[in-house]
Scaffold this motif. Structure first.
Motif, PDB file in Angstrom:
ATOM      1  N   SER A 186      -8.635  -3.127  -2.475  1.00 44.95           N
ATOM      2  CA  SER A 186      -8.678  -3.887  -1.227  1.00 44.95           C
ATOM      3  C   SER A 186      -9.015  -2.982  -0.043  1.00 44.95           C
ATOM      4  N   LYS A 236      -6.681  -8.782   0.151  1.00 40.61           N
ATOM      5  CA  LYS A 236      -6.046  -8.508  -1.133  1.00 40.61           C
ATOM      6  C   LYS A 236      -6.047  -9.745  -2.029  1.00 40.61           C
ATOM      7  N   LEU A 281      -4.708  -2.626  -7.221  1.00 35.84           N
ATOM      8  CA  LEU A 281      -5.202  -3.754  -6.427  1.00 35.84           C
ATOM      9  C   LEU A 281      -5.285  -3.373  -4.951  1.00 35.84           C
ATOM     10  N   THR A 282      -4.258  -2.685  -4.481  1.00 36.26           N
ATOM     11  CA  THR A 282      -4.224  -2.269  -3.063  1.00 36.26           C
ATOM     12  C   THR A 282      -5.358  -1.299  -2.752  1.00 36.26           C
TER      13      THR A 282
END
Length: 261
Positions: free
Chosen positions: A38, A45, A34-35
């Motif tokens: 982003s 995020k 996810l990071t």
């Protein structure tokens, strides 16, 4: 009116972000956290989280927690949505006539599939009038250790790639004849390379047999595989049938620009 336009622009922006994320994931085997997503897109995020969770819910994206770190990869639903376009993909159009002719000649069912990590994904199917009814359809995924199509593609990868893929396989036994160990599969892959075709001798079901051959592109890379599936009969010589599917594979490969020299 202004609020409606704002909501409309917000929806379009969210959709655009979702599409960009899917495009990125479709080009990656390892996936992204996810990071990472982003940072790559410079999106908040929280926005990426909402998009990803929605895509996971719809099976467009899958979560992979095998390493202890959650990564996101392209999901099967994304393929199924795109599969409606498969008839316009060159490789399917190029191979279709050969597969139809061969299936009709053999009173069998022919398939084309691609390799998706440790799974086989079917992208084309043709059943002749007198062929057996198979459970596999376009979009079906199978483990490659018991599928002739999978062995036909895996055999031509590098030793490092083969070991990496095999390590992810769950060697489920579907019949007495199913390959049950990594060592046995590696041994069979060597035979596939030597013969030029792969066999499924009642490894998925006791009623069916199959042979498969790889398809090579203009750079000599295996891009897909084709197979012929029929009823098991003790009188059928799988090696004779294998040579026939190998010849069909060569014909299609030549159309794709393959030059063995």
């Amino acid at each position: 009116m202004a609020m409606e336009m704002e909501e409309k622009m917000k929806l379009n922006r969210t959709l655009l972000r979702a599409i960009e994320i899917l495009e990125l994931l479709s080009r990656s085997k390892e996936g992204y956290t996810l990071t990472e997503l982003s940072l790559i897109f410079d999106y908040p995020k929280s926005s990426v989280f909402d998009i990803i969770k929605t895509l996971v819910y719809k099976n467009m994206v899958v979560e992979d927690n095998q390493t202890g770190i959650t990564k996101y990869k392209i999901g099967l639903a994304s393929f199924l949505i795109g599969s409606s376009y498969l008839n316009n993909i060159d490789i399917v159009n190029i191979a279709k006539s050969n597969l139809i002719d061969f299936a009709n000649k053999m009173n069998a069912t022919t398939f084309m599939a691609v390799l998706d990590e440790n799974m086989v994904t079917y992208i084309y199917k043709y059943e002749s009038e007198n062929s057996i009814i198979t459970t596999a359809n376009v979009g079906t995924r199978k483990s490659l250790h018991c599928a002739a199509l999978g062995k036909a593609m895996l055999a031509y990868k590098s030793e490092e790639e083969i070991n990496k893929i095999i390590d992810k396989i769950d060697f489920i036994s579907y019949t007495y004849f199913t390959i049950k160990t990594k060592e046995k599969l590696i041994e069979e892959l060597a035979e596939v390379r030597q013969r030029g075709y792969a066999k499924d001798d009642r490894e998925n079901t006791l009623q069916q047999i199959a042979v498969a051959a790889p398809l090579f592109d203009h750079e000599g890379h295996v891009v897909a595989a084709i197979s012929c599936v029929g009823f098991y009969e003790s009188s059928i010589d799988l090696d004779d049938l294998g040579l026939l599917i190998k010849d069909v594979g060569k014909q299609i490969s030549y159309k794709l620009g393959y030059n063995p020299q």
